[in-house]
Design an enzyme around this catalytic site. Structure first.
Site, short mmCIF file in Angstrom:
data_model
loop_
_atom_site.label_atom_id
_atom_site.label_comp_id
_atom_site.label_asym_id
_atom_site.label_seq_id
_atom_site.Cartn_x
_atom_site.Cartn_y
_atom_site.Cartn_z
N VAL A 101 -44.67 -51.23 -44.57
CA VAL A 101 -45.10 -52.62 -44.75
C VAL A 101 -45.71 -53.20 -43.47
CG1 VAL A 101 -44.35 -54.94 -45.37
CG2 VAL A 101 -43.41 -52.99 -46.59
N CYS A 102 -45.20 -52.80 -42.29
CA CYS A 102 -45.76 -53.33 -41.04
C CYS A 102 -47.25 -53.04 -40.94
CB CYS A 102 -45.04 -52.72 -39.84
SG CYS A 102 -43.40 -53.39 -39.52
N ASN A 103 -47.63 -51.79 -41.17
CA ASN A 103 -49.04 -51.42 -41.08
C ASN A 103 -49.87 -52.11 -42.16
OD1 ASN A 103 -51.34 -49.52 -40.21
ND2 ASN A 103 -51.14 -49.09 -42.38
N SER A 104 -49.31 -52.23 -43.35
CA SER A 104 -50.03 -52.90 -44.44
C SER A 104 -50.30 -54.36 -44.09
CB SER A 104 -49.21 -52.81 -45.73
OG SER A 104 -49.87 -53.44 -46.80
N PHE A 162 -50.43 -55.60 -41.00
CA PHE A 162 -51.36 -55.57 -39.88
C PHE A 162 -52.80 -55.39 -40.38
CE2 PHE A 162 -52.16 -53.01 -35.67
CZ PHE A 162 -52.89 -54.06 -35.16
#
EC number: 3.4.19.3
Length: 218
Positions: free
Chosen positions: A149-152, A154
């Protein structure tokens, strides 16, 4: 006196993490503010997001639309990190080894089928690293915000920022909180709040007087 608005986001509590730094640091910065900025009236808005592929970005965007920020700093947690990690790029990929809070676990799927493969951060990483060194905060650059979820979040944030005329945006990953006197893994919360303040301060300075030397992506 120049008026600037900063949104800093974190995530709700992770499973098996007693104190989530990406929840605590934004809250502390919004409550205490950031000093060392002359001729700036700074409003800091903290928002906590669900660990959800479907809901994290819409929740952040609601705050963005309500506050019209000049700078957006998203934060997350990297369990294995020794220090703070400044994320250089977001990739157009979701590949979850575990489900999010909605019990969704996309595998090898694009975030945006029509979007570019990656976006680069807009934060002044070189000057942030210099301030981290001054404050004794272990840190490194990271080219991998994962595929959860962090990359999504970002990627969606930078996709939005690419359509804005003058908005800085980026992502910072915190390690676990470790209050040991000489931690070998993680950092005390007060150090992470200092790190968050450095990121906000340097981003504001760069927003006001941008220089190419402050950007460090390679």
């Amino acid at each position: 006196m120049q008026q600037l608005s900063v949104v800093i986001s974190g995530f709700d509590h992770y499973q098996d993490v007693r104190i989530n730094p990406s929840y605590e640091v934004p809250k502390a910065l919004a409550e205490k503010g950031v000093d060392g900025l002359d001729d700036v009236e700074l409003a800091i808005h903290a928002v906590s997001l669900p660990v959800s592929f479907a809901k994290a970005w819409p929740t952040l965007r609601e705050t963005i639309e309500a506050t019209h920020p000049n700078i957006v700093i998203a934060t997350g947690l990297k369990h294995a990190a020794r220090g703070v990690m400044l994320e250089r790029c977001a990739t157009n990929l979701m590949d979850a080894a575990k489900p999010d809070v909605d019990n969704v676990a996309p595998r090898r799927a694009p975030i945006d089928p029509d979007g570019p493969a990656a976006y680069w951060t807009r934060l002044p990483l070189r000057s942030i690293l210099a301030d981290f060194t001054r404050d004794g905060i272990p840190a490194t650059l990271s080219s991998d915000a994962g595929t959860f979820v962090c990359n999504s979040l970002f990627y969606n944030l930078l996709n939005w920022a690419s359509t804005q005329e003058k908005v800085l945006a980026g992502f910072v990953s915190f390690p676990l909180i470790n209050e040991s006197r000489h931690p070998q893994h993680g950092l005390p919360l007060r150090h992470l709040v200092t790190a968050g303040a450095d990121v906000v301060r340097d981003s504001v300075r760069y927003y006001r007087r941008p220089t190419s030397g402050d950007i460090l992506i390679a």
